[in-house]
Design a protein around this motif. Structure first.
Motif, PDB file in Angstrom:
ATOM      1  N   ARG A  97      48.036  48.803  36.248  1.00  0.00           N
ATOM      2  CA  ARG A  97      48.534  47.523  36.422  1.00  0.00           C
ATOM      3  C   ARG A  97      47.899  46.730  37.740  1.00  0.00           C
ATOM      4  NH1 ARG A  97      53.744  50.633  38.569  1.00  0.00           N
ATOM      5  NH2 ARG A  97      53.174  51.134  40.759  1.00  0.00           N
ATOM      6  N   ARG A 265      42.632  39.058  41.225  1.00  0.00           N
ATOM      7  CA  ARG A 265      43.519  39.202  40.191  1.00  0.00           C
ATOM      8  C   ARG A 265      43.001  39.221  38.740  1.00  0.00           C
ATOM      9  NH1 ARG A 265      49.277  36.141  39.136  1.00  0.00           N
ATOM     10  NH2 ARG A 265      50.056  37.595  37.523  1.00  0.00           N
ATOM     11  N   ARG A 267      43.947  38.762  35.528  1.00  0.00           N
ATOM     12  CA  ARG A 267      44.874  38.164  34.382  1.00  0.00           C
ATOM     13  C   ARG A 267      44.612  38.488  32.929  1.00  0.00           C
ATOM     14  NH1 ARG A 267      43.684  34.753  38.568  1.00  0.00           N
ATOM     15  NH2 ARG A 267      45.374  33.800  39.892  1.00  0.00           N
ATOM     16  N   THR A 269      43.419  41.360  31.921  1.00  0.00           N
ATOM     17  CA  THR A 269      43.874  42.847  31.920  1.00  0.00           C
ATOM     18  C   THR A 269      45.249  42.954  31.630  1.00  0.00           C
ATOM     19  OG1 THR A 269      41.849  43.512  33.101  1.00  0.00           O
ATOM     20  CG2 THR A 269      43.553  44.970  32.860  1.00  0.00           C
ATOM     21  N   GLU A 270      45.910  41.921  32.638  1.00  0.00           N
ATOM     22  CA  GLU A 270      47.345  41.844  32.612  1.00  0.00           C
ATOM     23  C   GLU A 270      47.783  41.484  31.296  1.00  0.00           C
ATOM     24  OE1 GLU A 270      48.608  39.554  35.812  1.00  0.00           O
ATOM     25  OE2 GLU A 270      47.423  40.790  37.547  1.00  0.00           O
ATOM     26  N   GLU A 271      47.323  40.402  30.930  1.00  0.00           N
ATOM     27  CA  GLU A 271      47.606  39.825  29.315  1.00  0.00           C
ATOM     28  C   GLU A 271      47.518  40.959  28.326  1.00  0.00           C
ATOM     29  OE1 GLU A 271      45.220  37.153  26.361  1.00  0.00           O
ATOM     30  OE2 GLU A 271      45.592  36.300  28.346  1.00  0.00           O
TER      31      GLU A 271
END
Length: 511
Positions: A97, A265, A267, A269-271
């Protein structure tokens, strides 16, 4: 139900301080992509530009271990490639995360510490180069490869990946790419603009009274020279001062890495994690990524570009001090490291003006011409013209300064827009193949970046060996003065000519 991503120990790390879904210049761009990386990259800039000189002028390795001196940076390229493959696969397999690149920034810190300790703190010193020399060569070899193949690779490859992982918004990526490349230039600028004026603190004159004194305008002794006219240095004092400087570099690196970690950040990867991709999902094999890349002419052009751009820039950087020291004499007609360092700093300051200007005009130029690739092409033409001017009279500091300025201006589109253009290629691959090749691509990109120091230093050292370079013979070494313009000016000029030619086929932004 979507499977929750498991990042192991990386999930336990503190989260990013960037909460906004959209990219902003402050703090993400200015702090996470500019300030932090500038500090984190400073140590590598110092090592890339001065460790070779530390070996030749303080340890005198080139006189008692010339084969080692020549081949160490060349052979290290093999270990750099291995290190980048390992880091690339780590990134491919991390599902955290906190991202797949950001956690590795922190991993680089203890490896960096170990490398710097080996290179400067734990290596013994003796002015004779006898008895202990095998041990010191082993320490240098291990420390050198630990830094360039693993510590710097563990930092730089994830760092360079952050632009393409930050967002899918092309405009925002261009902004972050500009900040990221500005950080690289800022670190190099601090190293090449500020440090040269303090070289006498790292390469300390021997003031014991041996040799021929050189006086300033007030009649005070500035330093002593030998019979060949070369300045005499206190190797022991220089070695001790480098130890203190190395400790400062370690602290600066730690602060820079922490700033970058907390103010960036991933984003994309988070997606991917939000779509149910977990660490249990196997990474796309390198072979499959390679097939996609080798079928993509845009990707091939981009990797050749990075090689030419980095080779040209790095051969210029590693040879800058040798060039200034050997090409320009002081008012007394003496060639010294201190005087060459002052001119080196002056050149760097002169070159910083168009470089800073380029940070402002690169993206508007790309918008005006219709694409980032056309902006890079136009810049390459300017850089070639600048190089040609420099070769007219490389003994004239004025001519060299004009050449340096024009080349710096021409280089700015490539500096600031290349990572954003690479991210466009990843998007193109994803649209065509359904997958991105960030892992393999950044592995190769990182290998080029980290390995280029060794490759260009090896080329430089080979030239220095051919012309019988020794700091004590600067006054009489005309072969050195004949060779250095081709190394410092000519090599980069030919690289930009190559960049112009290959970019005639780059039109990925139309796809």
């Amino acid at each position: 139900m979507k499977e929750k991503a498991k990042g192991g120990v990386f999930d336990k790390l503190p989260p990013t301080l960037i909460r906004k879904d959209n990219v902003t210049l402050i703090p993400e761009g200015a702090v996470g992509y500019l300030l932090g990386p500038t500090l984190a990259l400073l140590t590598n800039s110092v090592l890339s530009n001065y460790f070779n000189k530390y070996m030749s002028d303080v340890l005198h390795v080139n006189t008692w271990a010339s084969i080692f001196f020549t081949w160490l940076p060349v052979i290290s390229v093999i270990f750099v490639a291995v290190g980048n493959v390992l880091v690339g696969r780590l990134m491919d397999n991390i599902r955290s995360r906190n991202g797949k690149a950001r956690p590795l920034l922190l991993v680089s810190v203890p490896i960096s510490l170990a490398a710097i300790l080996l290179l400067f703190i734990f290596s013994p010193f003796s002015p004779t180069g006898t008895a202990w020399h095998t041990g010191v060569l082993i320490r240098i070899a291990v420390g050198y490869n630990l830094w360039f193949a693993f510590a710097y690779t563990m930092y730089y490859t994830p760092h360079a990946s952050l632009v393409s992982l930050s967002t899918r918004n092309s405009k925002d990526r261009s902004l972050l790419a500009t900040c990221s490349n500005a950080a690289l230039l800022a670190a190099m600028g601090l190293c090449c603009m500020i440090l040269p004026f303090f070289l006498k603190l790292l390469f300390v004159y021997d003031m014991s009274g041996t040799g021929i004194p050189v006086f300033n305008d007030e009649g005070e002794i500035q330093y002593y020279i030998d019979e060949a006219g070369a300045a005499i240095y206190d190797a022991q004092a220089s070695h001790d001062h480098w130890k203190i400087f190395a400790i400062a570099l370690i602290l600066v690196t730690l602060v820079g890495v922490l700033i970058e970690y907390f103010f960036t950040r991933e984003r994309i990867t988070e997606e991917a994690l939000g779509k149910g991709e977990s660490e249990n999902k196997a990474a796309l094999p390198i072979g499959e990524q390679a097939k996609i890349c080798l079928r993509d002419r845009y990707w091939i052009i981009m990797m050749v570009f990075f090689f030419l751009y980095q080779f040209g820039g790095m051969i210029k950087n590693v040879s800058l001090n040798y060039f200034c020291t050997s090409m320009f004499a002081d008012s007394m007609g003496n060639y010294t490291v201190a005087y060459g360092g002052k001119l080196q700093g002056t050149l760097a300051i002169i070159g910083a003006v168009p470089t800073a200007l380029g940070m402002v005009i690169a993206l508007p130029l790309a918008n005006f011409l219709g694409s980032k690739s056309k902006a890079i092409m136009s810049g390459a033409v300017v850089a070639v013209a600048g190089g040609a001017i420099g070769m007219i009279d490389p003994h004239s500091f004025l001519v060299v300064a004009i050449s340096f300025t024009i080349k710096a201006l021409g280089a700015t589109p490539a500096m600031y827009l290349s990572l954003a253009l690479l991210a466009d290629i990843f998007d193109h691959q994803e649209s065509v193949n359904g997958v991105r090749t960030d892992g393999l691509s950044m592995t190769i990109y990182g290998s080029i970046i980290a390995g280029m120091t060794g490759l260009t230093t090896g080329v430089l050292n080979a030239v220095l060996s051919v012309v019988d370079y020794d700091v004590s013979t600067l006054q009489t070494n005309e072969a050195l003065r004949a060779a250095m313009p081709w190394v410092f000016i000519g090599a980069e000029t030919f690289c930009y000519l190559g960049i112009f030619l290959i970019f005639t086929k780059m039109d990925v932004e139309k796809r």
